[in-house]
Design a protein around this motif. Structure first.
Motif, PDB file in Angstrom:
ATOM      1  N   SER A  41       1.232  -0.906  -0.061  1.00 10.72           N
ATOM      2  CA  SER A  41      -0.039   0.164   0.055  1.00 10.72           C
ATOM      3  C   SER A  41       0.776   1.316  -0.137  1.00 10.72           C
ATOM      4  O   SER A  41       1.773   1.661   1.245  1.00 10.72           O
ATOM      5  N   ILE A  42       0.894   2.204  -0.902  1.00 13.22           N
ATOM      6  CA  ILE A  42       1.294   3.521  -1.490  1.00 13.22           C
ATOM      7  C   ILE A  42       0.611   4.998  -1.573  1.00 13.22           C
ATOM      8  O   ILE A  42      -0.299   4.590  -2.438  1.00 13.22           O
ATOM      9  N   LEU A  43       1.105   5.557  -0.424  1.00 16.20           N
ATOM     10  CA  LEU A  43       0.890   6.631  -1.209  1.00 16.20           C
ATOM     11  C   LEU A  43       1.520   7.850  -1.871  1.00 16.20           C
ATOM     12  O   LEU A  43       2.369   8.085  -1.539  1.00 16.20           O
ATOM     13  N   ASP A  44       1.387   8.481  -2.872  1.00 15.76           N
ATOM     14  CA  ASP A  44       1.799   8.948  -3.925  1.00 15.76           C
ATOM     15  C   ASP A  44       1.833  10.571  -3.295  1.00 15.76           C
ATOM     16  O   ASP A  44       0.281  10.883  -3.583  1.00 15.76           O
ATOM     17  N   LEU A  45       2.203  10.991  -2.162  1.00 17.16           N
ATOM     18  CA  LEU A  45       2.216  12.297  -1.828  1.00 17.16           C
ATOM     19  C   LEU A  45       2.487  14.030  -2.829  1.00 17.16           C
ATOM     20  O   LEU A  45       3.325  14.461  -3.114  1.00 17.16           O
ATOM     21  N   GLY A  46       1.523  14.522  -4.037  1.00 16.12           N
ATOM     22  CA  GLY A  46       1.096  15.879  -4.829  1.00 16.12           C
ATOM     23  C   GLY A  46       1.214  14.994  -5.967  1.00 16.12           C
ATOM     24  O   GLY A  46       3.077  15.209  -6.487  1.00 16.12           O
ATOM     25  N   CYS A  47       0.412  14.496  -6.240  1.00 19.19           N
ATOM     26  CA  CYS A  47       0.648  13.203  -7.362  1.00 19.19           C
ATOM     27  C   CYS A  47       0.450  13.532  -8.486  1.00 19.19           C
ATOM     28  O   CYS A  47       0.770  13.770  -9.833  1.00 19.19           O
ATOM     29  N   GLY A  48       0.540  15.312  -8.580  1.00 18.69           N
ATOM     30  CA  GLY A  48      -0.231  15.942  -9.778  1.00 18.69           C
ATOM     31  C   GLY A  48      -1.033  15.399 -10.341  1.00 18.69           C
ATOM     32  O   GLY A  48      -2.025  15.424 -10.645  1.00 18.69           O
ATOM     33  N   THR A  49      -0.476  15.439 -12.279  1.00 19.28           N
ATOM     34  CA  THR A  49      -1.489  14.654 -13.106  1.00 19.28           C
ATOM     35  C   THR A  49      -1.760  13.189 -13.169  1.00 19.28           C
ATOM     36  O   THR A  49      -1.981  12.619 -14.272  1.00 19.28           O
ATOM     37  N   GLY A  50      -0.848  12.567 -12.654  1.00 14.82           N
ATOM     38  CA  GLY A  50      -0.498  11.118 -12.603  1.00 14.82           C
ATOM     39  C   GLY A  50       0.115  10.259 -12.355  1.00 14.82           C
ATOM     40  O   GLY A  50       0.039   8.886 -12.792  1.00 14.82           O
ATOM     41  N   GLN A  51       1.029  11.002 -13.490  1.00 12.42           N
ATOM     42  CA  GLN A  51       1.964   9.478 -14.291  1.00 12.42           C
ATOM     43  C   GLN A  51       2.613   9.088 -13.393  1.00 12.42           C
ATOM     44  O   GLN A  51       2.973   7.612 -13.535  1.00 12.42           O
ATOM     45  N   LEU A  52       3.414   9.466 -12.291  1.00 12.12           N
ATOM     46  CA  LEU A  52       4.231   8.269 -11.459  1.00 12.12           C
ATOM     47  C   LEU A  52       3.526   7.787 -10.635  1.00 12.12           C
ATOM     48  O   LEU A  52       3.638   6.007  -9.634  1.00 12.12           O
ATOM     49  N   THR A  53       1.875   8.159 -10.342  1.00 14.28           N
ATOM     50  CA  THR A  53       0.879   7.431  -9.733  1.00 14.28           C
ATOM     51  C   THR A  53       0.987   5.905 -10.715  1.00 14.28           C
ATOM     52  O   THR A  53       0.616   4.717  -9.927  1.00 14.28           O
ATOM     53  N   GLU A  54       0.582   5.997 -11.458  1.00 17.61           N
ATOM     54  CA  GLU A  54       0.387   4.629 -12.043  1.00 17.61           C
ATOM     55  C   GLU A  54       1.301   4.376 -12.425  1.00 17.61           C
ATOM     56  O   GLU A  54       1.612   2.721 -12.378  1.00 17.61           O
ATOM     57  N   LYS A  55       2.522   4.637 -12.776  1.00 20.08           N
ATOM     58  CA  LYS A  55       4.226   3.456 -12.706  1.00 20.08           C
ATOM     59  C   LYS A  55       3.960   3.100 -11.281  1.00 20.08           C
ATOM     60  O   LYS A  55       4.457   1.537 -11.635  1.00 20.08           O
ATOM     61  N   ARG A  77      -7.511  12.384 -12.163  1.00 18.50           N
ATOM     62  CA  ARG A  77      -8.505  10.848 -12.593  1.00 18.50           C
ATOM     63  C   ARG A  77      -9.547  10.727 -14.263  1.00 18.50           C
ATOM     64  O   ARG A  77      -9.804   9.576 -14.846  1.00 18.50           O
ATOM     65  N   GLN A  78      -8.843  11.760 -14.932  1.00 22.35           N
ATOM     66  CA  GLN A  78      -9.112  11.762 -16.265  1.00 22.35           C
ATOM     67  C   GLN A  78      -7.856  10.787 -17.117  1.00 22.35           C
ATOM     68  O   GLN A  78      -8.824  10.154 -17.761  1.00 22.35           O
ATOM     69  N   ASN A  79      -6.722  11.638 -16.739  1.00 21.20           N
ATOM     70  CA  ASN A  79      -5.574  10.246 -17.455  1.00 21.20           C
ATOM     71  C   ASN A  79      -5.980   8.790 -16.931  1.00 21.20           C
ATOM     72  O   ASN A  79      -5.625   7.914 -17.430  1.00 21.20           O
ATOM     73  N   TYR A  80      -6.200   8.846 -15.393  1.00 26.36           N
ATOM     74  CA  TYR A  80      -5.797   6.961 -15.152  1.00 26.36           C
ATOM     75  C   TYR A  80      -7.405   7.025 -14.105  1.00 26.36           C
ATOM     76  O   TYR A  80      -7.465   6.365 -13.125  1.00 26.36           O
ATOM     77  N   PRO A  81      -8.625   7.252 -14.892  1.00 27.26           N
ATOM     78  CA  PRO A  81     -10.166   6.654 -13.912  1.00 27.26           C
ATOM     79  C   PRO A  81      -9.910   5.548 -13.940  1.00 27.26           C
ATOM     80  O   PRO A  81     -10.437   5.439 -12.636  1.00 27.26           O
ATOM     81  N   HIS A  82      -8.466   4.259 -13.437  1.00 26.52           N
ATOM     82  CA  HIS A  82      -8.704   3.464 -12.789  1.00 26.52           C
ATOM     83  C   HIS A  82      -8.344   3.335 -11.627  1.00 26.52           C
ATOM     84  O   HIS A  82      -7.760   2.208 -10.815  1.00 26.52           O
ATOM     85  N   LEU A  83      -7.575   4.295 -11.052  1.00 30.60           N
ATOM     86  CA  LEU A  83      -6.644   4.814  -9.780  1.00 30.60           C
ATOM     87  C   LEU A  83      -7.068   5.435  -9.162  1.00 30.60           C
ATOM     88  O   LEU A  83      -8.261   6.068  -9.428  1.00 30.60           O
TER      89      LEU A  83
END
Length: 258
Positions: A41-55, A77-83
């Motif tokens: 379980s990982i939190l991406d703090l300050g995730c911006g538009t989600g590119q690294l969250t997806e990685k 959310r638009q970029n990665y609706p599954h996350l």
């Protein structure tokens, strides 16, 4: 999770994605330090538009991205609706269950209340959990800051309280972490000269994206004048063969919750 917003946090998510992709592209190295594992379980703090969250999610980890800017979260959310993404403040967030890791790339230099952010990170982690972060360190964008202050002073514009950034030394930040019960196992401060997109417009785009607080309250004409003055001041040192290069200095930290 507390959804507390920073007032006037009106990031331009399109400008961020289209002209400032280096923010997350340089963060990919940081993922190696995080070394996420399936099921963590990982939190991406300050995730911006989600590119690294997806990685992070692609490794099989369960990841939540949070950011204080609603525009960024909407774009993520638009970029990665599954996350999963939520609007939340680094200084005041909570997780329902303790997690394995907190990851943060290019976000914590926006959080002057470092103690509050570190307390939230510590509370979120399991015992033995890890905090992996990179952000602007001591000396970051020094030339740009000097140019900003010089240009504003030339137009008799007060500068007190305009600087939104926190660029600590390793010693300063490691001490804050240790005071709150972290063991700092890795810390480095390094130069990262960063070329900007869009040729001659690069520094003006950068100013619009990241230095808006210095220009708040100025007329459009004043903003143009200040930006031009900054360009003139910086051109001899930061502009070469059609490209602006910003003098970034980054801190990279690995800390373990004791």
């Amino acid at each position: 999770m507390n959804n507390l917003l920073i007032p006037n946090n009106d990031w331009d998510s399109n400008l961020y994605e289209n002209k400032h992709a280096f923010v997350w592209q340089y963060g990919e190295d940081l993922l190696k330090l995080l070394n996420p594992k399936p099921g963590e379980s990982i939190l991406d703090l300050g995730c911006g538009t989600g590119q690294l969250t997806e990685k992070i999610a692609l490794t099989g980890a369960e990841v939540l991205g949070i950011d204080s800017a609603p525009a960024m979260i909407e774009k993520a959310r638009q970029n990665y609706p599954h996350l999963r993404f939520e609007v939340a403040d680094a200084r005041n967030f909570q997780v329902k269950e303790p997690i394995d890791a907190v990851f943060s790339n290019a976000a914590l230099h926006w959080v002057k209340e470092a103690d509050a952010a570190i307390a939230c990170v510590h509370q979120a982690l399991k015992s033995g959990g890890r905090f992996i972060a990179e952000f602007g360190g001591k000396g970051n964008i020094q030339a740009i800051l000097q140019a900003l202050y010089n240009a504003l002073a030339a137009f008799n514009i007060p500068t007190e309280g305009l600087n939104p950034w926190y660029f600590p030394s390793i010693g300063e930040y490691a001490t804050l972490l240790e005071k709150q019960g972290f063991d700092v196992t890795y810390a480095i401060l390094f130069d990262r000269p960063t070329p900007l997109a869009e040729g001659e417009a690069g520094i003006a785009n950068w100013m619009q994206m990241f230095a808006g607080t210095f220009l708040v309250g100025l007329s459009a004409e004043q903003q143009t004048q200040v930006t031009r003055a900054i360009e003139e001041y910086l051109k001899p040192t930061l502009y070469h063969k059609g490209t602006w290069t910003v003098g970034y200095r980054r801190i990279r930290i690995v800390a373990i919750k004791g």
